[in-house]
Motif scaffolding. Structure first.
Motif, PDB file in Angstrom:
ATOM      1  N   ALA A  96       0.835  -1.191   0.000  1.00 31.92           N
ATOM      2  CA  ALA A  96       0.000   0.000   0.000  1.00 31.92           C
ATOM      3  C   ALA A  96       0.872   1.244   0.000  1.00 31.92           C
ATOM      4  N   ALA A  97       0.345   2.333  -0.579  1.00 30.01           N
ATOM      5  CA  ALA A  97       1.072   3.596  -0.611  1.00 30.01           C
ATOM      6  C   ALA A  97       1.350   4.054   0.812  1.00 30.01           C
ATOM      7  N   PRO A  98       2.536   4.596   1.072  1.00 33.14           N
ATOM      8  CA  PRO A  98       2.867   5.040   2.430  1.00 33.14           C
ATOM      9  C   PRO A  98       1.990   6.213   2.860  1.00 33.14           C
ATOM     10  N   TYR A  99       1.810   6.360   4.143  1.00 29.51           N
ATOM     11  CA  TYR A  99       1.003   7.443   4.694  1.00 29.51           C
ATOM     12  C   TYR A  99       1.646   8.804   4.427  1.00 29.51           C
ATOM     13  N   MET A 100       2.975   8.846   4.451  1.00 20.28           N
ATOM     14  CA  MET A 100       3.715  10.095   4.310  1.00 20.28           C
ATOM     15  C   MET A 100       4.915   9.881   3.399  1.00 20.28           C
TER      16      MET A 100
ATOM     17  N   GLY B  81      -3.465  -1.115 -14.226  1.00 20.28           N
ATOM     18  CA  GLY B  81      -3.096  -1.782 -12.980  1.00 20.28           C
ATOM     19  C   GLY B  81      -2.217  -0.965 -12.060  1.00 20.28           C
ATOM     20  N   VAL B  82      -1.769   0.203 -12.494  1.00 25.43           N
ATOM     21  CA  VAL B  82      -0.929   1.065 -11.659  1.00 25.43           C
ATOM     22  C   VAL B  82      -1.810   1.761 -10.623  1.00 25.43           C
ATOM     23  N   ASP B  83      -1.404   1.718  -9.366  1.00 23.17           N
ATOM     24  CA  ASP B  83      -2.114   2.403  -8.288  1.00 23.17           C
ATOM     25  C   ASP B  83      -1.566   3.824  -8.163  1.00 23.17           C
ATOM     26  N   VAL B  84      -2.463   4.805  -8.068  1.00 22.05           N
ATOM     27  CA  VAL B  84      -2.076   6.211  -8.004  1.00 22.05           C
ATOM     28  C   VAL B  84      -2.678   6.833  -6.748  1.00 22.05           C
ATOM     29  N   THR B  85      -1.867   7.596  -6.016  1.00 20.30           N
ATOM     30  CA  THR B  85      -2.299   8.281  -4.799  1.00 20.30           C
ATOM     31  C   THR B  85      -1.812   9.722  -4.848  1.00 20.30           C
ATOM     32  N   ILE B  86      -2.658  10.643  -4.383  1.00 17.56           N
ATOM     33  CA  ILE B  86      -2.319  12.067  -4.366  1.00 17.56           C
ATOM     34  C   ILE B  86      -1.892  12.463  -2.954  1.00 17.56           C
ATOM     35  N   TYR B  87      -0.796  13.214  -2.867  1.00 17.04           N
ATOM     36  CA  TYR B  87      -0.257  13.726  -1.600  1.00 17.04           C
ATOM     37  C   TYR B  87      -0.189  15.247  -1.663  1.00 17.04           C
ATOM     38  N   ARG B  88      -0.341  15.907  -0.513  1.00 20.47           N
ATOM     39  CA  ARG B  88      -0.216  17.367  -0.414  1.00 20.47           C
ATOM     40  C   ARG B  88       0.880  17.698   0.594  1.00 20.47           C
ATOM     41  N   LYS B  89       1.665  18.720   0.277  1.00 20.81           N
ATOM     42  CA  LYS B  89       2.760  19.133   1.164  1.00 20.81           C
ATOM     43  C   LYS B  89       2.205  19.855   2.380  1.00 20.81           C
ATOM     44  N   SER B  90       2.725  19.482   3.537  1.00 22.11           N
ATOM     45  CA  SER B  90       2.355  20.125   4.786  1.00 22.11           C
ATOM     46  C   SER B  90       3.247  21.338   5.009  1.00 22.11           C
TER      47      SER B  90
ATOM     48  N   VAL C  27      -4.013  12.787   0.584  1.00 18.39           N
ATOM     49  CA  VAL C  27      -5.115  13.741   0.541  1.00 18.39           C
ATOM     50  C   VAL C  27      -6.440  12.993   0.668  1.00 18.39           C
ATOM     51  N   TYR C  28      -7.246  13.446   1.615  1.00 23.58           N
ATOM     52  CA  TYR C  28      -8.607  12.930   1.790  1.00 23.58           C
ATOM     53  C   TYR C  28      -9.572  14.059   1.478  1.00 23.58           C
ATOM     54  N   GLN C  29     -10.612  13.770   0.709  1.00 18.60           N
ATOM     55  CA  GLN C  29     -11.658  14.741   0.401  1.00 18.60           C
ATOM     56  C   GLN C  29     -13.007  14.071   0.636  1.00 18.60           C
ATOM     57  N   GLY C  30     -13.828  14.717   1.419  1.00 19.36           N
ATOM     58  CA  GLY C  30     -15.145  14.161   1.699  1.00 19.36           C
ATOM     59  C   GLY C  30     -15.075  12.792   2.347  1.00 19.36           C
ATOM     60  N   GLY C  31     -14.023  12.542   3.103  1.00 16.54           N
ATOM     61  CA  GLY C  31     -13.855  11.268   3.778  1.00 16.54           C
ATOM     62  C   GLY C  31     -13.251  10.171   2.917  1.00 16.54           C
ATOM     63  N   TYR C  32     -12.924  10.483   1.671  1.00 18.26           N
ATOM     64  CA  TYR C  32     -12.356   9.485   0.769  1.00 18.26           C
ATOM     65  C   TYR C  32     -10.920   9.847   0.392  1.00 18.26           C
TER      66      TYR C  32
ATOM     67  N   TYR D 153      -6.091   8.155 -15.790  1.00 20.40           N
ATOM     68  CA  TYR D 153      -6.403   8.437 -14.388  1.00 20.40           C
ATOM     69  C   TYR D 153      -6.811   9.903 -14.307  1.00 20.40           C
ATOM     70  N   VAL D 154      -7.967  10.170 -13.715  1.00 19.71           N
ATOM     71  CA  VAL D 154      -8.482  11.532 -13.582  1.00 19.71           C
ATOM     72  C   VAL D 154      -8.899  11.738 -12.136  1.00 19.71           C
ATOM     73  N   VAL D 155      -8.479  12.869 -11.560  1.00 19.54           N
ATOM     74  CA  VAL D 155      -8.865  13.187 -10.187  1.00 19.54           C
ATOM     75  C   VAL D 155      -9.076  14.696 -10.063  1.00 19.54           C
ATOM     76  N   SER D 156     -10.105  15.085  -9.334  1.00 24.70           N
ATOM     77  CA  SER D 156     -10.388  16.486  -9.069  1.00 24.70           C
ATOM     78  C   SER D 156      -9.945  16.796  -7.649  1.00 24.70           C
ATOM     79  N   ILE D 157      -9.058  17.772  -7.510  1.00 22.41           N
ATOM     80  CA  ILE D 157      -8.456  18.094  -6.212  1.00 22.41           C
ATOM     81  C   ILE D 157      -8.974  19.434  -5.721  1.00 22.41           C
TER      82      ILE D 157
END
Length: 155
Positions: free
Chosen positions: A25-29, A68-77, A86-91, A103-107
């Motif tokens: 799984a993608a790392p938390y940080m 099959g590639v897993d993609v995760t979005i991260y935001r700089k603190s 990044v979590y939006q609306g609990g997801y 892959y399409v995502v609205s941030i």
């Protein structure tokens, strides 16, 4: 006694199996210095230059990649400089590229700079792409709207 021992052994075996699954799984940080070991999993299509400026509250990021590639979005603190999921609306902003290869995502953006990381992984390959999306403040938009052609040429 034997039943409790058998139950404990089964529990340990099941937890060991789950530990192997969770390791992928993608790392938390992500630290600012982490860059992955691949550059061929995904290609960011929007923003075209990996940076953009908008007045909108959201920005759509699109990427093309292998199925099959897993993609995760991260935001700089701004607090510690690390990147967090990044979590939006609990997801979680995460997904898997399907057969379309898109892959399409609205941030949702905060005013000012939004330094993001797109993290892609497939088996033992990891790729990190930095993107920077600036959301203009209302006062900046008002200044831009207040400019005229004559203002640009007066020194």
């Amino acid at each position: 006694m034997k039943k409790k021992l058998l139950t404990a052994i089964c529990f340990v075996l099941v937890m060991t199996m789950f530990a192997g699954i969770c390791a992928y799984a993608a790392p938390y940080m992500l630290s600012p210095w982490y860059y992955g070991n691949s550059n061929s999993l995904i290609y960011i299509k929007k923003p075209a230059s990996l940076s953009a400026t908008t007045s909108e509250r959201t920005y759509t990021v699109t990427a093309a990649g292998k199925s099959g590639v897993d993609v995760t979005i991260y935001r700089k603190s701004n607090y510690d400089g690390n990147f967090y999921k990044v979590y939006q609306g609990g997801y979680l902003l995460s997904g898997t590229i399907g057969a379309s290869g898109v892959y399409v995502v609205s941030i949702e953006l905060v005013e000012g700079g939004n330094k993001m990381r797109v993290y892609a992984e497939n088996n033992d390959e990891r790729q990190v792409i930095n993107i920077d999306i600036t959301r203009l403040t209302k006062s900046q938009i008002d200044k831009i709207n207040g400019l005229s052609v004559g203002d640009m040429f007066s020194f």
